[in-house]
Enzyme design. Structure first.
Site, PDB file in Angstrom:
ATOM      1  N   GLU A   1     -10.760  -9.032   3.101  1.00 12.55           N
ATOM      2  CA  GLU A   1      -9.078  -9.161   3.564  1.00 12.55           C
ATOM      3  C   GLU A   1      -9.712  -8.929   5.073  1.00 12.55           C
ATOM      4  O   GLU A   1     -10.975  -8.378   5.512  1.00 12.55           O
ATOM      5  CB  GLU A   1      -8.907  -7.967   3.138  1.00 12.55           C
ATOM      6  CG  GLU A   1      -7.447  -7.731   3.760  1.00 12.55           C
ATOM      7  CD  GLU A   1      -6.853  -6.408   3.002  1.00 12.55           C
ATOM      8  OE1 GLU A   1      -6.085  -6.268   3.710  1.00 12.55           O
ATOM      9  OE2 GLU A   1      -7.188  -6.287   1.660  1.00 12.55           O
TER      10      GLU A   1
ATOM     11  N   ARG B   1      -7.403  12.851   1.302  1.00 11.84           N
ATOM     12  CA  ARG B   1      -6.530  12.832   2.090  1.00 11.84           C
ATOM     13  C   ARG B   1      -4.622  12.678   1.874  1.00 11.84           C
ATOM     14  O   ARG B   1      -3.581  13.153   2.213  1.00 11.84           O
ATOM     15  CB  ARG B   1      -5.876  12.966   3.822  1.00 11.84           C
ATOM     16  CG  ARG B   1      -6.167  11.216   3.550  1.00 11.84           C
ATOM     17  CD  ARG B   1      -6.547  10.888   4.821  1.00 11.84           C
ATOM     18  NE  ARG B   1      -8.075  10.615   6.003  1.00 11.84           N
ATOM     19  CZ  ARG B   1      -8.578  10.431   6.625  1.00 11.84           C
ATOM     20  NH1 ARG B   1      -7.426   9.993   7.405  1.00 11.84           N
ATOM     21  NH2 ARG B   1      -9.301  10.807   6.902  1.00 11.84           N
TER      22      ARG B   1
ATOM     23  N   ASN C   1       0.872  -1.040  -0.132  1.00 13.55           N
ATOM     24  CA  ASN C   1      -0.168   0.052   0.297  1.00 13.55           C
ATOM     25  C   ASN C   1       0.963   1.156   0.010  1.00 13.55           C
ATOM     26  O   ASN C   1       1.235   1.115   0.957  1.00 13.55           O
ATOM     27  CB  ASN C   1      -0.549   0.198   1.301  1.00 13.55           C
ATOM     28  CG  ASN C   1      -1.760   0.880   1.506  1.00 13.55           C
ATOM     29  OD1 ASN C   1      -1.585   2.005   0.813  1.00 13.55           O
ATOM     30  ND2 ASN C   1      -2.792   0.953   1.118  1.00 13.55           N
TER      31      ASN C   1
ATOM     32  N   GLU D   1      -8.364  -0.185  -3.241  1.00 11.35           N
ATOM     33  CA  GLU D   1      -9.422   0.740  -1.753  1.00 11.35           C
ATOM     34  C   GLU D   1     -10.219   1.654  -1.947  1.00 11.35           C
ATOM     35  O   GLU D   1     -10.062   2.600  -2.443  1.00 11.35           O
ATOM     36  CB  GLU D   1      -8.609   0.370  -0.597  1.00 11.35           C
ATOM     37  CG  GLU D   1      -7.444  -0.241   0.109  1.00 11.35           C
ATOM     38  CD  GLU D   1      -7.202  -0.879   0.958  1.00 11.35           C
ATOM     39  OE1 GLU D   1      -6.756   0.118   1.830  1.00 11.35           O
ATOM     40  OE2 GLU D   1      -6.630  -1.443   1.545  1.00 11.35           O
TER      41      GLU D   1
ATOM     42  N   HIS E   1       0.589   6.300   1.912  1.00  9.23           N
ATOM     43  CA  HIS E   1       1.562   7.367   3.361  1.00  9.23           C
ATOM     44  C   HIS E   1       2.640   8.484   2.309  1.00  9.23           C
ATOM     45  O   HIS E   1       3.664   8.624   2.075  1.00  9.23           O
ATOM     46  CB  HIS E   1       1.809   6.887   4.096  1.00  9.23           C
ATOM     47  CG  HIS E   1       0.451   6.206   4.533  1.00  9.23           C
ATOM     48  ND1 HIS E   1      -0.611   7.428   5.001  1.00  9.23           N
ATOM     49  CD2 HIS E   1      -0.636   5.028   5.381  1.00  9.23           C
ATOM     50  CE1 HIS E   1      -1.379   6.722   5.850  1.00  9.23           C
ATOM     51  NE2 HIS E   1      -1.155   5.396   5.502  1.00  9.23           N
TER      52      HIS E   1
ATOM     53  N   HIS F   1      -5.939   3.581  -1.751  1.00  6.94           N
ATOM     54  CA  HIS F   1      -6.822   3.546  -1.170  1.00  6.94           C
ATOM     55  C   HIS F   1      -7.589   5.532  -1.325  1.00  6.94           C
ATOM     56  O   HIS F   1      -6.984   6.320  -0.545  1.00  6.94           O
ATOM     57  CB  HIS F   1      -6.984   4.208   0.809  1.00  6.94           C
ATOM     58  CG  HIS F   1      -8.400   4.221   1.209  1.00  6.94           C
ATOM     59  ND1 HIS F   1      -8.231   3.797   2.928  1.00  6.94           N
ATOM     60  CD2 HIS F   1      -9.656   4.683   0.313  1.00  6.94           C
ATOM     61  CE1 HIS F   1      -9.935   4.288   2.899  1.00  6.94           C
ATOM     62  NE2 HIS F   1     -10.744   4.701   1.341  1.00  6.94           N
TER      63      HIS F   1
ATOM     64  N   THR G   1      -8.678   3.269   8.759  1.00  6.30           N
ATOM     65  CA  THR G   1      -9.318   2.044   8.648  1.00  6.30           C
ATOM     66  C   THR G   1      -8.906   2.163   9.974  1.00  6.30           C
ATOM     67  O   THR G   1      -8.580   0.965  10.595  1.00  6.30           O
ATOM     68  CB  THR G   1      -9.135   1.631   7.347  1.00  6.30           C
ATOM     69  OG1 THR G   1      -9.224   1.678   6.687  1.00  6.30           O
ATOM     70  CG2 THR G   1     -10.308   0.747   7.669  1.00  6.30           C
TER      71      THR G   1
ATOM     72  N   HIS H   1      -3.441  -5.197   7.685  1.00  6.29           N
ATOM     73  CA  HIS H   1      -3.573  -3.892   8.437  1.00  6.29           C
ATOM     74  C   HIS H   1      -2.606  -3.761   9.972  1.00  6.29           C
ATOM     75  O   HIS H   1      -3.160  -4.934  10.862  1.00  6.29           O
ATOM     76  CB  HIS H   1      -5.179  -3.820   8.774  1.00  6.29           C
ATOM     77  CG  HIS H   1      -5.137  -2.302   9.555  1.00  6.29           C
ATOM     78  ND1 HIS H   1      -5.893  -1.212   8.907  1.00  6.29           N
ATOM     79  CD2 HIS H   1      -5.370  -1.781  11.179  1.00  6.29           C
ATOM     80  CE1 HIS H   1      -6.462   0.207   9.535  1.00  6.29           C
ATOM     81  NE2 HIS H   1      -5.514  -0.187  10.202  1.00  6.29           N
TER      82      HIS H   1
ATOM     83  N   ARG I   1      -9.480   8.276  -0.803  1.00  4.66           N
ATOM     84  CA  ARG I   1     -10.407   8.409  -0.490  1.00  4.66           C
ATOM     85  C   ARG I   1     -11.643   9.333  -0.290  1.00  4.66           C
ATOM     86  O   ARG I   1     -11.028  10.764  -1.007  1.00  4.66           O
ATOM     87  CB  ARG I   1     -10.243   8.710   1.444  1.00  4.66           C
ATOM     88  CG  ARG I   1      -9.167   8.032   2.060  1.00  4.66           C
ATOM     89  CD  ARG I   1      -8.478   8.142   3.511  1.00  4.66           C
ATOM     90  NE  ARG I   1      -8.018   6.746   4.294  1.00  4.66           N
ATOM     91  CZ  ARG I   1      -8.935   6.908   5.412  1.00  4.66           C
ATOM     92  NH1 ARG I   1     -10.234   7.580   5.681  1.00  4.66           N
ATOM     93  NH2 ARG I   1      -9.007   5.527   6.812  1.00  4.66           N
TER      94      ARG I   1
END
Length: 249
Positions: free
Chosen positions: A154, A52, A10, A73, A13, A46, A104, A194, A48
């Site tokens: 998942e 963000r 992922n 996502e 970030h 993801h 999440t 996660h 959003r």
């Protein structure tokens, strides 16, 4: 049973760091290319509602420029459904989303949201996109996912990773193990993710029913110290080692 455990990285970030200052750097697409070089099997991002971190243009570039499957996502909203169908990623993972959360916070309530989610699972499937549901390790949630026709779930590993004592961690691991075995038994493909890090990944990776792990925040943080390729390569090594030690590779 899945001998080769896939790693989805992922890259959200990387975009968080970019957006903190503005401009174009660091580039999430470059991160995805480095992830591929380091042994990742797929890229997760993801998009959003508040944008963000990942932006619409990032998703399009990831789809067009990176030669790895893209796992998109998203929340189950009409806006995101339209973007996903236009982008045509390999897979979509439906996740819960609240504006005020930092990340999440738990799995989708597929039992309570069954009627709402049904259209999204159906429309994405009709568009040729593989659908996954991000859920808690619960038989009821697994049964609900199966009844919706989602081929993949998942399992949320956050409580296991955040456990403060050995006893709590063992309890959460048992809960995940039971759910993984149950979900595979009813014909679902099982992914997990996660909060996973170098310390917590091996007991999860050792479960032969799991086909894929999706890991992001820890890898981007570790990359500050050792570089992204080195962080991903070490995670890949630990995952493979866990499978080998468990006798499944």
């Amino acid at each position: 049973m899945n001998a080769k455990l896939r790693l989805g990285v992922n890259i959200d970030h990387v975009a968080t760091i970019r957006n903190a200052r503005g401009g174009d750097l660091p580039d999430p697409v470059r991160a995805a290319e480095l992830a591929k070089a380091a042994g990742a099997d797929g890229i997760t991002a993801h998009l959003r509602e508040d944008r963000r971190h990942i932006r619409d243009a990032d998703m399009q570039r990831l789809r067009e420029e990176v030669d790895l499957p893209l796992n998109f996502e998203m929340a189950a909203t009409d806006e995101m459904l339209a973007i996903a169908i236009q982008t045509k990623p390999h897979a979509v993972c439906l996740v819960p989303e609240k504006r005020e959360e930092r990340t999440t916070e738990g799995g989708l309530d597929v039992v309570g949201g069954h009627n709402h989610l049904k259209r999204f699972v159906s429309d994405l499937g009709d568009a040729g996109i593989r659908v996954s549901l991000f859920i808690e390790a619960s038989e009821a949630q697994l049964d609900a996912a199966k009844s919706l026709g989602a081929p993949v779930v998942e399992i949320h590993t956050g409580a296991y990773c955040d456990a403060k004592t050995d006893e709590e961690r063992a309890r959460e691991l048992d809960r995940i193990r039971h759910a993984v075995q149950y979900g595979a038994g009813i014909g679902l493909e099982i992914h997990a993710g996660h909060g996973l890090n170098f310390e917590t990944v091996k007991p999860i990776a050792a479960m032969p029913e799991i086909a894929e792990l999706n890991i992001g925040h820890f890898l981007i943080g570790e990359a500050v110290f050792v570089g992204l390729e080195a962080a991903i390569a070490e995670m890949r090594r630990l995952m493979d080692e866990a499978r080998t030690q468990a006798g499944y590779a």
